[in-house]
Design a protein around this motif. Sequence first.
Motif, PDB file in Angstrom:
ATOM      1  N   ALA A  32      19.719  13.091   4.562  1.00 55.98           N
ATOM      2  CA  ALA A  32      19.948  11.770   3.984  1.00 55.98           C
ATOM      3  C   ALA A  32      18.665  11.083   3.527  1.00 55.98           C
ATOM      4  CB  ALA A  32      20.660  10.885   5.008  1.00 55.98           C
ATOM      5  N   GLY A  33      17.517  11.703   3.773  1.00 56.75           N
ATOM      6  CA  GLY A  33      16.254  11.069   3.394  1.00 56.75           C
ATOM      7  C   GLY A  33      15.734  10.123   4.460  1.00 56.75           C
ATOM      8  N   THR A  34      16.347  10.173   5.636  1.00 57.00           N
ATOM      9  CA  THR A  34      15.910   9.349   6.756  1.00 57.00           C
ATOM     10  C   THR A  34      16.003  10.171   8.040  1.00 57.00           C
ATOM     11  OG1 THR A  34      18.137   8.482   7.170  1.00 57.00           O
ATOM     12  CG2 THR A  34      16.718   7.185   5.710  1.00 57.00           C
ATOM     13  N   ILE A  35      15.259   9.724   9.057  1.00 58.96           N
ATOM     14  CA  ILE A  35      15.365  10.354  10.377  1.00 58.96           C
ATOM     15  C   ILE A  35      15.635   9.284  11.420  1.00 58.96           C
ATOM     16  CG2 ILE A  35      13.928  12.358   9.805  1.00 58.96           C
ATOM     17  CD1 ILE A  35      11.601  11.030  11.229  1.00 58.96           C
ATOM     18  N   GLU A  36      16.296   9.704  12.494  1.00 57.78           N
ATOM     19  CA  GLU A  36      16.599   8.797  13.602  1.00 57.78           C
ATOM     20  C   GLU A  36      15.408   8.733  14.543  1.00 57.78           C
ATOM     21  OE1 GLU A  36      20.215   9.746  15.666  1.00 57.78           O
ATOM     22  OE2 GLU A  36      21.231  10.270  13.796  1.00 57.78           O
ATOM     23  N   GLY A  37      15.439   7.766  15.462  1.00 53.05           N
ATOM     24  CA  GLY A  37      14.370   7.604  16.439  1.00 53.05           C
ATOM     25  C   GLY A  37      14.121   8.854  17.253  1.00 53.05           C
ATOM     26  N   LYS A  38      15.208   9.527  17.703  1.00 47.96           N
ATOM     27  CA  LYS A  38      15.015  10.738  18.509  1.00 47.96           C
ATOM     28  C   LYS A  38      14.369  11.850  17.682  1.00 47.96           C
ATOM     29  CE  LYS A  38      19.748  12.341  17.833  1.00 47.96           C
ATOM     30  NZ  LYS A  38      21.030  12.586  18.434  1.00 47.96           N
ATOM     31  N   PRO A  68       4.141  10.464  21.807  1.00 49.31           N
ATOM     32  CA  PRO A  68       4.577   9.075  21.955  1.00 49.31           C
ATOM     33  C   PRO A  68       5.548   8.912  23.122  1.00 49.31           C
ATOM     34  CG  PRO A  68       5.825  10.133  20.214  1.00 49.31           C
ATOM     35  CD  PRO A  68       4.784  11.135  20.675  1.00 49.31           C
ATOM     36  N   SER A  69       5.458   7.773  23.791  1.00 47.66           N
ATOM     37  CA  SER A  69       6.401   7.466  24.863  1.00 47.66           C
ATOM     38  C   SER A  69       7.720   6.997  24.242  1.00 47.66           C
ATOM     39  CB  SER A  69       5.843   6.360  25.757  1.00 47.66           C
ATOM     40  OG  SER A  69       5.754   5.146  25.018  1.00 47.66           O
ATOM     41  N   LYS A  70       8.766   6.964  25.066  1.00 44.58           N
ATOM     42  CA  LYS A  70      10.066   6.484  24.603  1.00 44.58           C
ATOM     43  C   LYS A  70       9.945   5.038  24.117  1.00 44.58           C
ATOM     44  CE  LYS A  70      14.832   5.883  26.086  1.00 44.58           C
ATOM     45  NZ  LYS A  70      15.798   6.005  27.166  1.00 44.58           N
ATOM     46  N   LEU A  80       8.285   1.588  17.343  1.00 46.44           N
ATOM     47  CA  LEU A  80       8.043   2.056  15.974  1.00 46.44           C
ATOM     48  C   LEU A  80       9.306   1.953  15.134  1.00 46.44           C
ATOM     49  CD1 LEU A  80       5.824   5.207  16.600  1.00 46.44           C
ATOM     50  CD2 LEU A  80       5.111   3.084  15.486  1.00 46.44           C
ATOM     51  N   VAL A  81      10.427   2.388  15.682  1.00 44.84           N
ATOM     52  CA  VAL A  81      11.683   2.333  14.938  1.00 44.84           C
ATOM     53  C   VAL A  81      12.078   0.886  14.689  1.00 44.84           C
ATOM     54  CG1 VAL A  81      14.150   2.876  15.006  1.00 44.84           C
ATOM     55  CG2 VAL A  81      12.478   4.590  15.736  1.00 44.84           C
ATOM     56  N   GLY A  82      11.926   0.043  15.690  1.00 47.59           N
ATOM     57  CA  GLY A  82      12.266  -1.369  15.540  1.00 47.59           C
ATOM     58  C   GLY A  82      11.397  -2.081  14.529  1.00 47.59           C
ATOM     59  N   THR A  83      10.122  -1.730  14.480  1.00 43.74           N
ATOM     60  CA  THR A  83       9.187  -2.355  13.550  1.00 43.74           C
ATOM     61  C   THR A  83       9.402  -1.846  12.131  1.00 43.74           C
ATOM     62  OG1 THR A  83       7.546  -2.552  15.293  1.00 43.74           O
ATOM     63  CG2 THR A  83       6.724  -2.702  13.048  1.00 43.74           C
ATOM     64  N   ALA A  84       9.700  -0.553  12.009  1.00 40.47           N
ATOM     65  CA  ALA A  84       9.789   0.063  10.692  1.00 40.47           C
ATOM     66  C   ALA A  84      11.081  -0.288   9.958  1.00 40.47           C
ATOM     67  CB  ALA A  84       9.667   1.584  10.817  1.00 40.47           C
ATOM     68  N   THR A  85      12.166  -0.444  10.688  1.00 44.77           N
ATOM     69  CA  THR A  85      13.446  -0.596  10.019  1.00 44.77           C
ATOM     70  C   THR A  85      14.438  -1.360  10.881  1.00 44.77           C
ATOM     71  OG1 THR A  85      15.256   0.633   8.993  1.00 44.77           O
ATOM     72  CG2 THR A  85      14.229   1.647  10.882  1.00 44.77           C
TER      73      THR A  85
END
Length: 176
Positions: A45-51, A64-66, A72-77
């Motif tokens: 899909a052109g994207t990746i999930e946090g995991k 990286p820690s959990k 990072l995921v929260g800040t990015a999107t």
Amino acid sequence: MKSVRVRTASARKPAKKKASRREELSHEHTKDIKEAFDLFDISGAGTIEGKELRVALRALGFDPSKEEIEQLVGTATQTGRIDFHEFLDIIINKVSEPDTPEDIERAFAMLDLDSNGVITKESLQKVISELGEDMSEEEIEKMIRVAQKGSKGSKEKRKLEVTFNEFLGIMNKADN
């Protein structure tokens, strides 16, 4: 140990016009990072999930820690998914971080093949060869002499080897 360094003349000198960090990456580095991203874009899909981000970062040599991934995921999107440009920004930020003392110790240990507390010319040649790089014997000797510069002892009398303290000095200069 960080495997990629983003250092250019514009990164070391203050510029009148601030360039995007993305502009500092070579086309080849960007291509390599895109290939890594595509490996972890399982759905296509052109994207990746946090995991998937955590696995991708670990594959690229980061640990990286959990909590860091969540941040990072929260800040990015806001969707919980990261596109390639957001991923690229994360990678640039990660490689721009200074090396920790543990990173430097691991790097030294990887180059100290005999575990005798020094990086020898022979071990450096072997590692360079294993990485598929092509450096002449003279270039390797020059690298060692530069690392030895400023240390006690005559250049002519010293073996072609680098101590941990000399290595640390070079690594600290690279982070500045």
